[in-house]
Design a protein around this motif. Structure first.
Motif, PDB file in Angstrom:
ATOM      1  N   ILE A 190      -1.046  21.568  25.694  1.00 39.53           N
ATOM      2  CA  ILE A 190      -0.549  20.324  25.118  1.00 39.53           C
ATOM      3  C   ILE A 190      -1.190  20.186  23.754  1.00 39.53           C
ATOM      4  CG2 ILE A 190      -0.440  17.834  25.375  1.00 39.53           C
ATOM      5  CD1 ILE A 190      -0.835  18.276  28.367  1.00 39.53           C
ATOM      6  N   LEU A 191      -0.428  19.931  22.698  1.00 38.31           N
ATOM      7  CA  LEU A 191      -0.967  19.806  21.362  1.00 38.31           C
ATOM      8  C   LEU A 191      -0.713  18.391  20.871  1.00 38.31           C
ATOM      9  CD1 LEU A 191       0.417  23.216  20.655  1.00 38.31           C
ATOM     10  CD2 LEU A 191      -1.966  22.691  20.233  1.00 38.31           C
ATOM     11  N   VAL A 192      -1.781  17.705  20.536  1.00 40.08           N
ATOM     12  CA  VAL A 192      -1.682  16.268  20.337  1.00 40.08           C
ATOM     13  C   VAL A 192      -1.835  15.920  18.872  1.00 40.08           C
ATOM     14  CG1 VAL A 192      -2.679  14.061  20.998  1.00 40.08           C
ATOM     15  CG2 VAL A 192      -2.664  15.966  22.601  1.00 40.08           C
ATOM     16  N   PRO A 193      -0.936  15.080  18.288  1.00 36.95           N
ATOM     17  CA  PRO A 193      -1.002  14.771  16.877  1.00 36.95           C
ATOM     18  C   PRO A 193      -2.047  13.731  16.523  1.00 36.95           C
ATOM     19  CG  PRO A 193       0.851  13.670  17.881  1.00 36.95           C
ATOM     20  CD  PRO A 193       0.210  14.487  18.943  1.00 36.95           C
ATOM     21  N   LEU A 194      -2.571  13.832  15.323  1.00 34.43           N
ATOM     22  CA  LEU A 194      -3.422  12.813  14.753  1.00 34.43           C
ATOM     23  C   LEU A 194      -2.992  12.644  13.298  1.00 34.43           C
ATOM     24  CD1 LEU A 194      -6.788  14.057  16.157  1.00 34.43           C
ATOM     25  CD2 LEU A 194      -5.427  12.194  17.012  1.00 34.43           C
ATOM     26  N   ILE A 195      -3.388  11.553  12.679  1.00 30.95           N
ATOM     27  CA  ILE A 195      -3.024  11.321  11.283  1.00 30.95           C
ATOM     28  C   ILE A 195      -4.287  10.926  10.506  1.00 30.95           C
ATOM     29  CG2 ILE A 195      -1.333  10.211   9.786  1.00 30.95           C
ATOM     30  CD1 ILE A 195       0.108  11.673  11.854  1.00 30.95           C
ATOM     31  N   PHE A 196      -4.199  10.580   9.270  1.00 30.66           N
ATOM     32  CA  PHE A 196      -5.297  10.499   8.332  1.00 30.66           C
ATOM     33  C   PHE A 196      -5.254   9.193   7.570  1.00 30.66           C
ATOM     34  CE2 PHE A 196      -1.643  12.761   7.742  1.00 30.66           C
ATOM     35  CZ  PHE A 196      -1.063  12.235   6.618  1.00 30.66           C
ATOM     36  N   ALA A 254      -3.546  14.085  31.839  1.00 28.21           N
ATOM     37  CA  ALA A 254      -2.696  14.186  30.655  1.00 28.21           C
ATOM     38  C   ALA A 254      -3.295  13.365  29.516  1.00 28.21           C
ATOM     39  CB  ALA A 254      -1.290  13.692  30.977  1.00 28.21           C
ATOM     40  N   VAL A 255      -3.152  13.872  28.326  1.00 25.89           N
ATOM     41  CA  VAL A 255      -3.795  13.247  27.171  1.00 25.89           C
ATOM     42  C   VAL A 255      -3.044  11.996  26.725  1.00 25.89           C
ATOM     43  CG1 VAL A 255      -4.507  13.571  24.778  1.00 25.89           C
ATOM     44  CG2 VAL A 255      -4.650  15.474  26.409  1.00 25.89           C
ATOM     45  N   SER A 256      -3.798  10.924  26.527  1.00 25.71           N
ATOM     46  CA  SER A 256      -3.279   9.703  25.917  1.00 25.71           C
ATOM     47  C   SER A 256      -3.911   9.579  24.534  1.00 25.71           C
ATOM     48  CB  SER A 256      -3.641   8.489  26.779  1.00 25.71           C
ATOM     49  OG  SER A 256      -3.334   7.288  26.107  1.00 25.71           O
ATOM     50  N   TRP A 257      -3.074   9.359  23.509  1.00 25.04           N
ATOM     51  CA  TRP A 257      -3.609   9.353  22.149  1.00 25.04           C
ATOM     52  C   TRP A 257      -2.821   8.397  21.262  1.00 25.04           C
ATOM     53  CZ3 TRP A 257      -7.322  13.364  21.299  1.00 25.04           C
ATOM     54  CH2 TRP A 257      -7.949  13.283  20.053  1.00 25.04           C
ATOM     55  N   GLN A 258      -3.535   7.574  20.510  1.00 28.96           N
ATOM     56  CA  GLN A 258      -2.894   6.680  19.544  1.00 28.96           C
ATOM     57  C   GLN A 258      -3.702   6.676  18.258  1.00 28.96           C
ATOM     58  OE1 GLN A 258      -2.522   2.855  21.579  1.00 28.96           O
ATOM     59  NE2 GLN A 258      -0.311   3.186  21.706  1.00 28.96           N
ATOM     60  N   GLY A 259      -2.973   6.688  17.146  1.00 26.90           N
ATOM     61  CA  GLY A 259      -3.630   6.628  15.848  1.00 26.90           C
ATOM     62  C   GLY A 259      -3.109   5.476  15.020  1.00 26.90           C
ATOM     63  N   ASN A 260      -3.974   4.910  14.199  1.00 21.57           N
ATOM     64  CA  ASN A 260      -3.589   3.837  13.283  1.00 21.57           C
ATOM     65  C   ASN A 260      -3.030   4.486  12.023  1.00 21.57           C
ATOM     66  OD1 ASN A 260      -3.268   1.477  11.887  1.00 21.57           O
ATOM     67  ND2 ASN A 260      -5.455   1.165  11.494  1.00 21.57           N
ATOM     68  N   PHE A 261      -1.726   4.792  12.054  1.00 17.54           N
ATOM     69  CA  PHE A 261      -1.121   5.608  11.023  1.00 17.54           C
ATOM     70  C   PHE A 261      -1.149   4.920   9.656  1.00 17.54           C
ATOM     71  CE2 PHE A 261      -0.418   7.971  14.473  1.00 17.54           C
ATOM     72  CZ  PHE A 261       0.816   8.020  15.086  1.00 17.54           C
ATOM     73  N   VAL A 272      -8.299   8.778   9.954  1.00 18.03           N
ATOM     74  CA  VAL A 272      -7.533   7.755  10.668  1.00 18.03           C
ATOM     75  C   VAL A 272      -8.280   7.359  11.940  1.00 18.03           C
ATOM     76  CG1 VAL A 272      -6.174   9.457  11.974  1.00 18.03           C
ATOM     77  CG2 VAL A 272      -5.285   7.143  11.625  1.00 18.03           C
ATOM     78  N   PRO A 273      -8.380   6.076  12.226  1.00 17.54           N
ATOM     79  CA  PRO A 273      -8.937   5.651  13.516  1.00 17.54           C
ATOM     80  C   PRO A 273      -7.996   6.067  14.649  1.00 17.54           C
ATOM     81  CG  PRO A 273      -8.899   3.842  11.923  1.00 17.54           C
ATOM     82  CD  PRO A 273      -8.049   4.930  11.361  1.00 17.54           C
ATOM     83  N   VAL A 274      -8.561   6.578  15.736  1.00 18.58           N
ATOM     84  CA  VAL A 274      -7.752   6.992  16.880  1.00 18.58           C
ATOM     85  C   VAL A 274      -8.364   6.452  18.166  1.00 18.58           C
ATOM     86  CG1 VAL A 274      -6.921   9.104  15.778  1.00 18.58           C
ATOM     87  CG2 VAL A 274      -9.003   9.164  17.149  1.00 18.58           C
ATOM     88  N   SER A 275      -7.521   6.309  19.173  1.00 17.24           N
ATOM     89  CA  SER A 275      -7.987   5.948  20.512  1.00 17.24           C
ATOM     90  C   SER A 275      -7.406   6.942  21.501  1.00 17.24           C
ATOM     91  CB  SER A 275      -7.557   4.526  20.874  1.00 17.24           C
ATOM     92  OG  SER A 275      -6.153   4.396  20.830  1.00 17.24           O
ATOM     93  N   LYS A 325     -16.153   3.922  17.654  1.00 17.01           N
ATOM     94  CA  LYS A 325     -14.764   4.217  17.319  1.00 17.01           C
ATOM     95  C   LYS A 325     -14.633   5.672  16.863  1.00 17.01           C
ATOM     96  CE  LYS A 325     -13.674  -0.532  15.931  1.00 17.01           C
ATOM     97  NZ  LYS A 325     -13.161  -1.404  14.841  1.00 17.01           N
ATOM     98  N   LEU A 326     -13.462   6.276  17.130  1.00 21.84           N
ATOM     99  CA  LEU A 326     -13.213   7.661  16.782  1.00 21.84           C
ATOM    100  C   LEU A 326     -12.339   7.758  15.539  1.00 21.84           C
ATOM    101  CD1 LEU A 326     -12.464   9.218  20.296  1.00 21.84           C
ATOM    102  CD2 LEU A 326     -14.667   8.976  19.127  1.00 21.84           C
ATOM    103  N   TYR A 327     -12.646   8.759  14.696  1.00 21.85           N
ATOM    104  CA  TYR A 327     -11.886   8.992  13.468  1.00 21.85           C
ATOM    105  C   TYR A 327     -11.592  10.479  13.326  1.00 21.85           C
ATOM    106  CZ  TYR A 327     -13.565   4.318  12.240  1.00 21.85           C
ATOM    107  OH  TYR A 327     -13.848   2.979  12.242  1.00 21.85           O
ATOM    108  N   PHE A 328     -10.327  10.802  13.097  1.00 24.49           N
ATOM    109  CA  PHE A 328      -9.930  12.173  12.804  1.00 24.49           C
ATOM    110  C   PHE A 328      -9.877  12.336  11.288  1.00 24.49           C
ATOM    111  CE2 PHE A 328      -7.382  15.878  12.205  1.00 24.49           C
ATOM    112  CZ  PHE A 328      -7.578  16.656  13.339  1.00 24.49           C
TER     113      PHE A 328
END
Length: 372
Positions: A2-8, A112-119, A150-153, A341-344
């Motif tokens: 599973i490849l999960v997106p993140l943003i910046f 399963a991965v749950s992921w949200q980013g503050n785009f 980007v902050p992520v959860s 808090k997590l940041y990518f």
């Protein structure tokens, strides 16, 4: 997989740094037993070393042929240098290919991965892009690495991400960061130093993708610029420097499909006593050329103005050495933890030919997490 997106997302500027000068003074060497009292914790109580102390400790350990790891931040102001035998796996996990303490490490969360980013909006990215573009058009710089965060959860911990991600180099520091990098920084083996700058990315699923990127003038100029920069950096410590391989491609897997990235291999011949001054050699190459730009000193200043956040350990370097060989990585593909808090963090190279829309899309392609 599973490849999960993140943003910046750009935030507050780091302090300007200059590439550290080499130090050639002789050190007093200590045996491995002298490190028995080193702290084993790598979280809030970890021992950060300044540049001078880190260089001295690396030289001591390398000369004594004691295997050790090193973790150095972007500004080369905070470092961790510790014998491999003293690393506490409850606080630090690393997998640098041939050297690892993570063989038995398993993720606690296998769901399963749950992921949200503050785009961010495209306008947010363009504001930073416009800042560096002004310097490019003025001729002050020819290439710069523009990054964002980007902050992520997520339902995964940093440790879970370390255990489940697939990458050439991986690092986890408890409650601090996780890194899963595909990019080699420098290697030393058989008296030669080599560097592998990675520049140029394209969606591999489109027809003739490799031919397109290899014939792209902007990508070619960007790659040529960073290769010359790395040649100049290696010439500070090597007696002879040459390009062994130029613009070869690697296939990487992301949430948006496969991507192709181009790299080169630059090599040089070190003096026979390199292992007695490995700290000086490594720090002379910092910050890494692939994550700053050309000319390096000026791009460091522009990065501080344009990015609006502190890179911290992101785009620093990590690796290991035993006095016979050294292997290291640029700390890209990176998530850190700040106040819970997590940041990518991710970025890419920008030249005078760059278009902000394409650079924005390229950063999105790079913001992925490869999860088993």
């Amino acid at each position: 997989m599973i490849l999960v997106p993140l943003i910046f997302l750009p935030l507050s500027p780091p302090k300007t740094v200059q590439p550290p000068k080499r130090q050639e003074q002789k050190q007093d060497f200590l045996p491995d037993s002298a490190y028995n009292t080193y702290p084993l914790l790598f979280s809030k109580n970890m021992e950060y070393l300044n540049k001078e102390t880190a260089i001295a400790r690396m030289n001591e350990l390398s000369t004594s042929h004691v295997p050790f790891i090193f973790i150095i931040d972007y500004e080369a102001k905070r470092s961790i240098v510790l014998p491999v035998s003293k690393v506490n796996p409850d606080e630090c996990l690393f997998d640098f290919g041939t050297v690892s303490n993570a063989a038995q490490a398993q993720a606690e969360n296998t769901e399963a991965v749950s992921w949200q980013g503050n785009f961010p909006t495209p306008e947010t990215y363009r504001k930073s892009f416009d800042t560096v573009e002004n310097y490019l058009k003025a001729g002050d710089i020819s290439l710069i690495n523009l990054t964002c965060r980007v902050p992520v959860s997520t339902n995964l911990s940093l440790r879970d991400i370390f255990c489940r991600a697939e990458a050439k180099y991986k690092l986890w520091l408890k409650d601090t960061l996780v890194c899963f990098s595909p990019e080699i920084f420098v290697r030393i083996e058989n008296g030669e130093i080599s560097s592998y700058p990675m520049k140029g990315t394209i969606n591999a699923d489109q027809p003739d993708a490799e031919a397109i990127i290899m014939n792209d003038v902007k990508e070619a100029e960007e790659h040529q610029s960073v290769v010359q920069l790395i040649r100049d950096d290696l010439s500070q410590v090597a007696e002879k420097v040459w390009v062994e391989r130029y613009r070869y491609t690697d296939l990487l897997h992301t949430n948006r499909g496969n991507i192709i990235q181009t790299s080169s291999e630059v090599r040089g011949k070190l003096p026979e006593d390199w292992h007695t001054k490995v700290g000086n050699i490594l720090f002379s190459q910092l910050p890494a050329g692939s994550i700053t730009g050309a000319p390096k000193a000026k791009t460091v200043e522009v990065i501080a103005e344009a990015e609006n956040y502190d890179r911290g350990f992101y785009t620093g370097v990590m690796g290991w050495c035993d006095g016979n060989q050294l292997d290291s990585s640029v700390m890209i593909r990176f998530i850190d933890q700040e106040e819970g808090k997590l940041y990518f963090k991710a970025g890419g190279g920008v030249t005078a030919r760059s278009q902000w829309e394409k650079e924005y899309k390229e950063v999105q392609q790079k913001t992925y997490v490869p999860i088993r």
